[in-house]
Scaffold this motif. Structure first.
Motif, short mmCIF file in Angstrom:
data_model
loop_
_atom_site.label_atom_id
_atom_site.label_comp_id
_atom_site.label_asym_id
_atom_site.label_seq_id
_atom_site.Cartn_x
_atom_site.Cartn_y
_atom_site.Cartn_z
N THR A 79 0.83 -1.21 0.00
CA THR A 79 0.00 0.00 0.00
C THR A 79 0.86 1.26 0.00
O THR A 79 0.65 2.18 -0.80
CB THR A 79 -0.93 0.01 1.23
N LEU B 224 2.15 6.41 -7.08
CA LEU B 224 1.06 7.24 -7.60
C LEU B 224 1.16 8.70 -7.14
O LEU B 224 0.26 9.50 -7.39
CB LEU B 224 -0.30 6.67 -7.15
N ASN C 13 -8.27 13.05 -5.07
CA ASN C 13 -7.39 11.90 -5.20
C ASN C 13 -7.95 10.61 -4.58
O ASN C 13 -7.24 9.60 -4.55
CB ASN C 13 -6.02 12.22 -4.57
N PRO D 175 -10.17 8.48 -5.82
CA PRO D 175 -10.12 7.37 -6.78
C PRO D 175 -8.73 6.74 -6.89
O PRO D 175 -8.60 5.51 -6.98
CB PRO D 175 -10.55 8.01 -8.10
N ALA D 176 -7.69 7.58 -6.87
CA ALA D 176 -6.33 7.06 -6.93
C ALA D 176 -5.99 6.28 -5.67
O ALA D 176 -5.28 5.26 -5.71
CB ALA D 176 -5.33 8.21 -7.13
N MET E 55 -8.15 4.59 -3.87
CA MET E 55 -8.85 3.31 -4.00
C MET E 55 -8.13 2.38 -4.96
O MET E 55 -8.04 1.17 -4.74
CB MET E 55 -10.29 3.56 -4.48
N LEU E 56 -7.59 2.95 -6.04
CA LEU E 56 -6.81 2.15 -6.99
C LEU E 56 -5.57 1.56 -6.31
O LEU E 56 -5.27 0.38 -6.50
CB LEU E 56 -6.38 3.03 -8.17
N GLY E 57 -4.87 2.37 -5.53
CA GLY E 57 -3.69 1.88 -4.83
C GLY E 57 -4.03 0.79 -3.82
O GLY E 57 -3.31 -0.21 -3.71
N TRP E 58 -5.12 0.99 -3.09
CA TRP E 58 -5.55 0.00 -2.10
C TRP E 58 -5.93 -1.32 -2.78
O TRP E 58 -5.55 -2.41 -2.32
CB TRP E 58 -6.72 0.56 -1.31
N THR E 59 -6.63 -1.24 -3.90
CA THR E 59 -7.02 -2.45 -4.64
C THR E 59 -5.79 -3.16 -5.21
O THR E 59 -5.71 -4.40 -5.20
CB THR E 59 -7.98 -2.08 -5.79
N THR E 60 -4.82 -2.38 -5.68
CA THR E 60 -3.58 -2.97 -6.21
C THR E 60 -2.84 -3.73 -5.12
O THR E 60 -2.28 -4.81 -5.36
CB THR E 60 -2.68 -1.86 -6.79
N ALA F 241 -10.50 0.03 3.13
CA ALA F 241 -10.75 1.11 2.17
C ALA F 241 -11.42 2.30 2.86
O ALA F 241 -11.03 3.46 2.65
CB ALA F 241 -11.61 0.59 1.03
#
Length: 508
Positions: free
Chosen positions: A93, A100, A114, A116-117, A119-124, A155
């Protein structure tokens, strides 16, 4: 979303609205600037690092907590699968958020934009964990309900933390604590180009405290790129004593070698970074040679000592060790206080004005060692051997340095450090001359907070400084300490101090 802050106009009617995103520069005038001048600037490095560490803790502790209550094993900490999973997600994370650019002040302040970014990092990060579970074939050892619960609650918690961090950063920005206060010396074309480059960088947190140049109006314009020239080098140095500048830029061409050397030498005593624009020379060096102010390349001349995490380490060292020492030595201090009181009339403590950090005058505590009607508050005359001003108890506590113990109170208060250059009285002299008249660059020792003991003291330069050689050697040791500081050096000096006190040759 931009941060927009209100400044009053300068005497030259310059600049009103600025923001971390909207407009990077402002001439520091008005109430906001005044508030900022009396508090320490928050380091962007520390702010970013603190958010990184906090998010790592949030992610890992949340995962372990959910596992503890849901999986209901005797000890989740003893299960390597869950420890591995939380470590992977926590580390990934932080790494992905960094890639990012979610730890920059711009990203942290624009927290809603930011999300959405985030959330993208957490999902990654979770995708990396799922891949690791699959390839290591440890799926049966890990609860899928735990993973889903951790993903959803994590999240929500991370995004909530981002909102809190964004609120704090915006509040710090509105108070001026996140601005990098910069003074520029030089009012030529190089400065004009520098200001335009800084203006063009929308991510900059630079705030211009002043433009300075000693040349007259015929050779240096009154305004440069809209910013007023407000004085010369002496005015810049005087401002630094009240505004705690973060950076001084020497905006002179490298071809002006003599002028550049003279100006840089005088600025070297300030507790601030001193840089020059890379464009000051046509020579181009390796990229590692340059540092950056925003996106503007700079050449480092002098670095601010003990900054960022080093400052935090030293602050914690002083507070923790200083408090413990004050508690442990309290009985001894009570005995010394009683002896002072019984030996002669007058107060137990003696308070003396001395030079502290950045030439600030601080009040240092000592046990009184002189007769009350003969105390020398300015130290205009150094104590000598068999000095009639010193009491019987005073002779003993001065030889053993027990008179210095109350300075632990100064350490806890924050205006002294345990280790550092010893604070000198304002009128202290060597061979009839003030110390700054004897040693060129004397005030460079005030780039850090003074201390109860120091490198000079454990190397034999303790006590009376009645000759120019003695004060010169002491300053040399002080500057060595500043240039080579580490927590381990502080610890070494503390451990050596009791042995150094056995040498009482010049302690009167």
């Amino acid at each position: 979303m931009s941060l927009t802050l209100q400044f009053k106009n300068s005497p030259a009617d310059h600049i009103a609205n600025v923001g971390v995103v909207a407009r990077p520069l402002a001439f520091m005038r008005g109430k906001l600037a005044d508030r900022a001048d009396h508090q320490r600037t928050l380091s962007p490095v520390i702010v970013s690092g603190s958010v990184r560490f906090t998010e790592f803790l949030i992610v890992t502790l949340l995962g372990l907590t959910i596992a503890h209550f849901y999986v209901a094993e005797s000890s989740v900490l003893g299960n390597p699968a869950y420890l591995f999973a939380t470590a992977v997600v926590g580390t990934t994370t932080v790494v992905v958020f960094g890639l990012l650019d979610l730890y920059s002040l711009r990203a942290l302040s624009a927290h809603i934009k930011n999300l959405p970014a985030v959330m993208l990092g957490w999902t990654t990060a979770f995708a990396a964990l799922i891949a690791a579970i699959f390839f290591l074939k440890i799926g049966p050892d890990i609860s899928r309900v735990w993973l889903a619960t951790w993903f959803a609650s994590g999240a929500a918690l991370v995004m909530t933390g981002r909102l809190v961090a964004g609120w704090y950063i915006r509040k710090a920005a509105s108070s001026g604590r996140l601005y990098q206060r910069v003074a520029i010396y030089g009012a030529g074309p190089l400065t004009e180009n520098l200001l335009k480059e800084l203006e063009a960088d929308t991510n900059s947190i630079v705030r211009i405290a002043g433009i300075f140049d000693d040349r007259n109006d015929a050779r240096a314009p009154r305004q440069i790129a809209g910013y007023p020239r407000i004085g010369g080098l002496n005015d810049l140095i005087a401002m630094s004593r009240t505004k705690q500048l973060d950076l001084v830029v020497v905006s002179l061409p490298l071809a002006a070698e003599n002028r550049l050397s003279s100006v840089a030498g005088r600025l070297s005593v300030l507790p601030a970074d001193v840089k020059m624009p890379a464009r000051a020379t046509d020579l181009r060096f390796s990229p590692r040679t340059y540092s950056h102010v925003g996106s503007v390349a700079m050449i480092d001349l002098f670095d601010k000592p003990i900054a960022d995490w080093d400052y935090v380490s030293k602050w914690l060292f002083d507070k923790i060790i200083g408090s413990l020492a004050l508690i442990a030595l309290a009985p001894l201090m009570l005995l010394v206080a009683l002896a002072v009181k019984l030996d002669s009339r007058g107060p137990v403590f003696f308070r003396q004005k001395r030079y502290g950090f950045n030439n600030e005058l601080i009040e240092v505590f000592k046990f009184r060692s002189m007769y009350v009607d003969r105390c020398d508050a300015t130290a205009s005359k150094l104590v000598t051997k068999n000095d009639p001003r010193v009491t019987r108890v005073g002779q003993f506590i001065r030889k053993t340095s027990l008179d210095e113990l109350p300075q632990l109170i100064n350490v806890v208060k924050g205006n002294l450090s345990l280790v550092g250059p010893r604070p000198h009285a304002v009128q202290a002299k060597a061979a009839g001359h003030l110390y700054d008249e004897v040693v060129d660059g004397y005030f460079a020792r005030h780039k850090v907070k003074p201390g109860i003991t120091g490198w000079a003291q454990i190397n034999g330069w303790r006590g009376e400084t009645d000759t120019e050689e003695q004060i010169t050697k002491r300053i040399e040791h002080d500057l060595y300490y500043i240039e080579n500081w580490s927590v381990f050096l502080d610890l070494y000096i503390l451990l050596k101090t009791p042995f150094a006190l056995l040498n009482t040759e010049r302690a009167y």
